[in-house]
Write a protein that holds these residues in place. Sequence first.
Motif, mmCIF file in Angstrom:
data_model
loop_
_atom_site.group_PDB
_atom_site.id
_atom_site.type_symbol
_atom_site.label_atom_id
_atom_site.label_comp_id
_atom_site.label_asym_id
_atom_site.label_seq_id
_atom_site.Cartn_x
_atom_site.Cartn_y
_atom_site.Cartn_z
ATOM 1 N N GLN A 254 0.826 -1.209 0.000
ATOM 2 C CA GLN A 254 0.000 0.000 0.000
ATOM 3 C C GLN A 254 0.866 1.268 0.000
ATOM 4 O O GLN A 254 0.794 2.098 0.893
ATOM 5 C CB GLN A 254 -0.961 0.014 1.183
ATOM 6 N N THR A 255 1.692 1.393 -1.036
ATOM 7 C CA THR A 255 2.473 2.604 -1.212
ATOM 8 C C THR A 255 2.028 3.293 -2.494
ATOM 9 O O THR A 255 1.631 2.647 -3.454
ATOM 10 C CB THR A 255 3.971 2.301 -1.288
ATOM 11 N N SER B 147 1.632 -1.539 -5.078
ATOM 12 C CA SER B 147 2.272 -0.250 -5.315
ATOM 13 C C SER B 147 1.430 0.520 -6.331
ATOM 14 O O SER B 147 0.836 -0.064 -7.228
ATOM 15 C CB SER B 147 3.697 -0.441 -5.827
ATOM 16 N N GLY B 148 1.402 1.844 -6.184
ATOM 17 C CA GLY B 148 0.419 2.614 -6.913
ATOM 18 C C GLY B 148 -0.958 2.444 -6.301
ATOM 19 O O GLY B 148 -1.977 2.435 -6.973
ATOM 20 N N SER C 179 -0.467 8.089 -14.886
ATOM 21 C CA SER C 179 -0.498 9.355 -14.155
ATOM 22 C C SER C 179 0.885 9.971 -13.988
ATOM 23 O O SER C 179 1.029 11.011 -13.351
ATOM 24 C CB SER C 179 -1.131 9.147 -12.773
ATOM 25 N N GLY C 180 1.911 9.311 -14.559
ATOM 26 C CA GLY C 180 3.270 9.845 -14.467
ATOM 27 C C GLY C 180 3.988 9.502 -13.182
ATOM 28 O O GLY C 180 5.104 9.971 -12.952
ATOM 29 N N ASP C 181 3.396 8.704 -12.308
ATOM 30 C CA ASP C 181 4.044 8.292 -11.073
ATOM 31 C C ASP C 181 4.923 7.075 -11.317
ATOM 32 O O ASP C 181 4.704 6.304 -12.241
ATOM 33 C CB ASP C 181 2.999 7.927 -10.010
ATOM 34 N N VAL C 182 5.934 6.883 -10.477
ATOM 35 C CA VAL C 182 6.692 5.640 -10.458
ATOM 36 C C VAL C 182 6.013 4.722 -9.462
ATOM 37 O O VAL C 182 5.922 5.045 -8.278
ATOM 38 C CB VAL C 182 8.153 5.888 -10.050
ATOM 39 N N ALA C 183 5.514 3.592 -9.926
ATOM 40 C CA ALA C 183 4.731 2.733 -9.047
ATOM 41 C C ALA C 183 5.187 1.287 -9.152
ATOM 42 O O ALA C 183 4.385 0.369 -9.197
ATOM 43 C CB ALA C 183 3.240 2.854 -9.382
ATOM 44 N N ASP C 184 6.509 1.066 -9.223
ATOM 45 C CA ASP C 184 7.060 -0.282 -9.284
ATOM 46 C C ASP C 184 7.117 -0.898 -7.893
ATOM 47 O O ASP C 184 7.256 -0.195 -6.891
ATOM 48 C CB ASP C 184 8.482 -0.250 -9.855
ATOM 49 N N ASN C 185 7.077 -2.215 -7.856
ATOM 50 C CA ASN C 185 7.381 -2.869 -6.586
ATOM 51 C C ASN C 185 8.834 -2.624 -6.189
ATOM 52 O O ASN C 185 9.136 -2.310 -5.043
ATOM 53 C CB ASN C 185 7.115 -4.375 -6.664
ATOM 54 N N GLY D 21 0.787 -6.967 -7.673
ATOM 55 C CA GLY D 21 -0.104 -5.819 -7.772
ATOM 56 C C GLY D 21 0.596 -4.501 -7.955
ATOM 57 O O GLY D 21 0.440 -3.594 -7.141
ATOM 58 N N SER D 22 1.374 -4.361 -9.038
ATOM 59 C CA SER D 22 2.033 -3.099 -9.317
ATOM 60 C C SER D 22 1.255 -2.317 -10.361
ATOM 61 O O SER D 22 0.830 -2.875 -11.373
ATOM 62 C CB SER D 22 3.456 -3.344 -9.830
ATOM 63 N N ALA D 23 1.122 -1.010 -10.160
ATOM 64 C CA ALA D 23 0.484 -0.152 -11.156
ATOM 65 C C ALA D 23 1.436 0.217 -12.276
ATOM 66 O O ALA D 23 1.053 0.922 -13.206
ATOM 67 C CB ALA D 23 -0.049 1.122 -10.493
#
Length: 395
Positions: free
Chosen positions: A180-181, A205-206, A214-220, A241-243
Amino acid sequence: MDCPASPLPDLQPLCDLDLQDNAPALQSRIDHLAERGGGVLHLDPARRAYRSGPLVWRSGVSLAGRDGLALLRQAPGSRRPLIDLTGVTGARFDRLALEGQGPAPGSWASALWSDGACGDLTLRDCRITGWARHGISLDGVTGFDMADCRIEACHGGGGIVLSRGQPGRDITIRHCRIRQTQFGNIHAWGPVARVLVEGNHLEISGWQGGSYASGDVADNITLYGPAENRDIVIRGNLCAGSAENGIHAAAQGLVIEGNILRQPALYGIVVSHKPYDRPAPCGQVVVAGNVIFCPDPADPHSRGIGLRNCTGFSVTGNQIDGAHTGIEVLGMAAPCGAGVIADNVLTGGGAVALQLRGLTARLRVVNNLWQMQTLFGPEGSPIPDKVQAGQNPQV
């Protein structure tokens, strides 16, 4: 409601209804121990809570729960980190629950933070939850050993950020659970060297919509940094569950092996520095024995393994299921050794098993089992002349 007395006379535990701030008393004890050359500050177990504003930590001072997990809460309204480790060398944190106040506009609050070099930090059996920014954010750490800890609900940041620009090295993260980050679970945006990430459970993540869209970094796991990265091992982790990507890493001497990756929105594993269109090269890359489950073979963004501008690599013994593109190699940096793609299993009915472009050296492709629509590139495209293709049976 009465609270039991603390064994430390100048540190009184707090009831949930008590609004007293313990930061001055805690800071006094930290400074006192530092003046004596260091030591361990013990807190009472989790049934007693200590509220605290920012604490300026000192070298040689450690904090530990006494006979259980002690709870240290961020002071209400505080928007600064709980513990500032800037310039600290030698500190240990054991059996602690470091609890934030959740999201707050304009807050940069993290449980552990440094805005400059720090080192020789150890964390064991800690729980870090509810922070407005990152759970842990260190810049320029030399010597970081974290094991058996849990981080979750980082509303506006990542779980662990190992470098925000200054070099970090000698980093070990083992057997932790991070979930949940907003911007990913384990990150380093600056150069890192001698890093081991092993046996962790990383998921969601994400968490609140952060993604590639959305331009975010959302890697595990994000350990690509600049070209100075060296000797990174990512082994035996569960990434779910990575975005964006499950694992995004690049280094000279990079090993990614034995990980399980579930439902990445983009790549299961991508080896590339940034920017994607002109990445710096990385070499001596091993991607072996990973299992990747992609969510939607019809999604053109879905890829199992990708390598961009690598100088010699081995991709062997991986299992990829449900990816639109199984394995892609986009550019090989010169000069480089030959690449190897062997003994991989690609199933799930996606469009392309192997996508190969920009090869400058020989690539050996042998003994891969595939269940995709086509083996090389888009339908009808020729096999690149630098590919040495052995037996690659369709199943």
